[in-house]
Scaffold this active site. Structure first.
Site, mmCIF file in Angstrom:
data_model
loop_
_atom_site.group_PDB
_atom_site.id
_atom_site.type_symbol
_atom_site.label_atom_id
_atom_site.label_comp_id
_atom_site.label_asym_id
_atom_site.label_seq_id
_atom_site.Cartn_x
_atom_site.Cartn_y
_atom_site.Cartn_z
ATOM 1 N N HIS A 1 70.854 -41.443 105.188
ATOM 2 C CA HIS A 1 69.775 -41.183 106.458
ATOM 3 C C HIS A 1 68.398 -40.519 105.644
ATOM 4 C CE1 HIS A 1 72.513 -41.059 109.776
ATOM 5 N NE2 HIS A 1 72.520 -42.038 109.345
ATOM 6 N N CYS B 1 73.187 -34.903 110.092
ATOM 7 C CA CYS B 1 71.997 -34.575 109.450
ATOM 8 C C CYS B 1 71.402 -33.264 109.858
ATOM 9 C CB CYS B 1 70.860 -35.727 109.355
ATOM 10 S SG CYS B 1 71.437 -37.117 108.334
ATOM 11 N N CYS C 1 70.229 -37.106 113.410
ATOM 12 C CA CYS C 1 71.672 -37.320 114.059
ATOM 13 C C CYS C 1 72.324 -35.846 113.813
ATOM 14 C CB CYS C 1 72.451 -38.386 113.310
ATOM 15 S SG CYS C 1 73.015 -37.970 111.619
ATOM 16 N N GLU D 1 66.448 -37.800 106.247
ATOM 17 C CA GLU D 1 66.465 -36.487 106.177
ATOM 18 C C GLU D 1 67.284 -35.972 104.871
ATOM 19 O OE1 GLU D 1 66.964 -37.552 110.769
ATOM 20 O OE2 GLU D 1 67.769 -38.132 108.711
#
Length: 142
Positions: free
Chosen positions: A48, A83, A80, A50
């Site tokens: 992801h 994250c 999400c 992040e």
């Protein structure tokens, strides 16, 4: 992997839409303000966005504990829940960081765990804002 985000890609993925069909990727553009200079790196990976950023930034706050970093993210989807929790934990352990997040859209906004992830970010001092009335276009993409 270093590349530049195309203007058309940015405009497509950073629109604030309730139903964002065809927008299955998350893009994260960022600015890190520190005393010496700004830094920009674009990564492409299956992690992801992040978490990619955290891996990139990981050692910097520890190497320069007296230097405050103001980080600004422009992100196509809000983080999400997993994250958001990891970013919140990172902020909690690095007092010399400040984070502002401008998200084009909320990811699963109806899901309690995703809401709680955003609250965790706010508890750790992150400023979380939702873009509206079209995208915010950074100067480098104009």
């Amino acid at each position: 992997f270093i590349s530049r985000l195309y203007r058309k890609t940015f405009l497509f993925h950073f629109r604030n839409l309730r139903w964002a069909l065809g927008r299955n990727n998350t893009f994260l553009c960022y600015q890190v303000d520190r005393e010496e200079r700004d830094s920009t790196v674009f990564l492409e990976t299956r992690l992801h966005a992040e978490l990619c950023f955290l891996y990139w930034l990981h050692d910097y706050p520890l190497q320069f504990p007296d230097q405050h970093l103001q980080i600004t993210w422009f992100i196509s989807w809000s983080p999400c829940s997993d994250c958001a929790q990891q970013v919140a934990a990172f902020l909690a352990s690095h007092s010399n960081l400040s984070l502002t997040i401008y998200a084009a859209r909320l990811y699963y906004f109806w899901n309690h765990s995703y809401q709680e992830g955003l609250r965790a970010l706010q508890r750790e001092g992150a400023r979380v804002e939702i873009m509206c009335s079209g995208p915010v276009i950074p100067a480098t993409l104009r």
